[in-house]
Design a protein around this motif. Structure first.
Motif, short mmCIF file in Angstrom:
data_model
loop_
_atom_site.label_atom_id
_atom_site.label_comp_id
_atom_site.label_asym_id
_atom_site.label_seq_id
_atom_site.Cartn_x
_atom_site.Cartn_y
_atom_site.Cartn_z
N THR A 226 0.84 -1.20 0.00
CA THR A 226 0.00 0.00 0.00
C THR A 226 0.87 1.25 0.00
OG1 THR A 226 -1.77 -1.16 1.20
CG2 THR A 226 -1.80 1.25 1.25
N CYS A 227 1.95 1.22 0.78
CA CYS A 227 2.90 2.35 0.79
C CYS A 227 3.57 2.51 -0.57
CB CYS A 227 3.94 2.14 1.87
SG CYS A 227 3.31 2.24 3.55
N PHE A 228 3.89 1.36 -1.18
CA PHE A 228 4.53 1.39 -2.51
C PHE A 228 3.63 2.13 -3.50
CE2 PHE A 228 5.17 -0.29 -6.75
CZ PHE A 228 6.54 -0.33 -6.90
N HIS A 229 2.35 1.75 -3.54
CA HIS A 229 1.42 2.36 -4.51
C HIS A 229 1.13 3.81 -4.15
CE1 HIS A 229 0.86 -1.34 -6.65
NE2 HIS A 229 0.44 -1.99 -5.56
N ALA A 230 1.09 4.11 -2.85
CA ALA A 230 0.85 5.50 -2.44
C ALA A 230 2.00 6.39 -2.89
CB ALA A 230 0.68 5.57 -0.92
N PRO A 256 9.92 7.58 -5.82
CA PRO A 256 9.45 7.52 -7.21
C PRO A 256 10.42 8.25 -8.13
CG PRO A 256 7.70 8.26 -5.73
CD PRO A 256 8.98 8.35 -4.96
N PHE A 257 10.45 7.82 -9.39
CA PHE A 257 11.21 8.57 -10.39
C PHE A 257 10.62 9.98 -10.51
CE2 PHE A 257 12.38 4.55 -13.01
CZ PHE A 257 13.21 4.13 -11.97
N PRO A 258 11.45 10.97 -10.86
CA PRO A 258 10.93 12.33 -11.03
C PRO A 258 9.76 12.37 -12.00
CG PRO A 258 13.33 12.34 -11.08
CD PRO A 258 12.90 10.90 -11.08
N GLN A 264 7.67 5.83 -15.62
CA GLN A 264 7.49 5.80 -14.18
C GLN A 264 8.28 4.63 -13.58
OE1 GLN A 264 3.14 5.69 -13.86
NE2 GLN A 264 3.26 7.70 -12.87
N GLY A 265 8.55 4.78 -12.33
CA GLY A 265 9.28 3.71 -11.65
C GLY A 265 9.59 4.11 -10.21
N MET A 266 10.32 3.24 -9.54
CA MET A 266 10.58 3.45 -8.11
C MET A 266 11.98 2.96 -7.79
SD MET A 266 8.89 4.27 -5.18
CE MET A 266 7.18 3.81 -5.42
N ILE A 267 12.67 3.71 -6.93
CA ILE A 267 13.94 3.29 -6.36
C ILE A 267 13.70 2.89 -4.91
CG2 ILE A 267 16.27 4.01 -5.70
CD1 ILE A 267 15.98 3.70 -8.65
#
Length: 273
Positions: A226-230, A256-258, A264-267
């Motif tokens: 849920t935190c990931f998607h938020a 999140p990517f800028p 889109q993506g996530m680090i």
């Protein structure tokens, strides 16, 4: 009638011959100039836009061939015709072969034939000018193409250097990323793991090593996702407290990517506590 674009010069040291020429051509569309010597003729050539010169061969000051040879050197585009008797045919033919004169006409001339040869001479002059313009246009186009080619080669070389620098930068970035002393994982917008560094490759969650092609939800609970998607939806950094299978506590930062990036993506950064 405007005649300045059809100027012809007759040269003969016999004024009666020049008067005959004037009578013959008075109704033609010509701007007729005359001279009684090669010297006077050269002066007229310097002062006027003369396209055709007709000269007698036998003149006291200089012969027709000598005069027209000088004309060729200074005014190569002028069409040169010589009038000559039968006894000088060999000399005149040699001058024709050397390109010093365009054509020779025998004396006494035929009036209609002389008019026809004059028209041909102007047509020849127009053809030469047209060919010269075409040659200049081709040269100009070739120069443009050469310049474009030179610029293209320079652009390709510059682009090649730029790509080499970018590749080098990517290589260095990859080395830096792999050698970061804490685990870092890259994930796509759907949670698929697309990148892991060396430190992350040893992490074990839910009895699984982090592997490219797996999904984040293979390692995180539903609440943690849920935190990931938020973070992804709100483009805001989030953090999760989590322990690996070796019971090491981590603060996992979800970045999140800028928003201005096309993809889109996530680090995910794992900092041991």
């Amino acid at each position: 009638m405007e005649k300045t674009d059809r100027t012809i010069l007759f040269v003969d040291d016999d004024p009666s011959v020049l008067n005959s020429i004037k009578r013959l051509l008075r109704k033609e569309n010509l701007n007729l100039l005359t001279a009684t010597s090669g010297t006077d003729a050269l002066r007229l050539l310097a002062e006027n836009n003369i396209r055709v010169v007709v000269s007698d061969q036998r003149m006291a000051e200089m012969s027709g061939i000598e005069f027209l040879s000088r004309v060729k050197k200074v005014y190569p585009d002028v069409i040169r015709i010589i009038l000559s008797g039968y006894t000088e045919v060999d000399t005149i033919t040699d001058a024709v072969n050397r390109g010093e004169i365009y054509r020779f006409l025998l004396k006494p001339w035929n009036d209609e034939n002389l008019k026809l040869e004059i028209e041909k001479a102007f047509e020849q002059h127009a053809l030469l000018q047209h060919n010269r313009q075409l040659a200049e246009a081709v040269k100009e186009r070739n120069d443009e193409l050469r310049s474009i080619n030179d610029n293209l080669e320079e652009m390709v070389a510059e682009r090649t250097r730029e790509l080499e620098l970018r590749n080098r930068a990517l290589e260095i970035s990859r080395l830096i990323y792999d050698n970061i002393p804490f685990p870092v994982i890259g994930a796509g917008p759907d949670g698929e793991i697309v990148m892991i560094n060396t430190a992350a490759s040893t992490l074990v969650f839910n009895s699984l090593l982090f592997t490219i092609g797996n999904f984040v939800d293979d390692y995180f609970s539903e609440d943690e996702m849920t935190c990931f998607h938020a973070a992804m939806d709100g483009n805001m950094q989030q953090s999760i407290q989590k322990r690996d299978d070796a019971d090491t506590a981590y603060c996992v930062w979800l970045t999140p990517f800028p928003a201005d990036l096309d993809k889109q993506g996530m680090i995910l950064t794992f900092l041991a506590e």
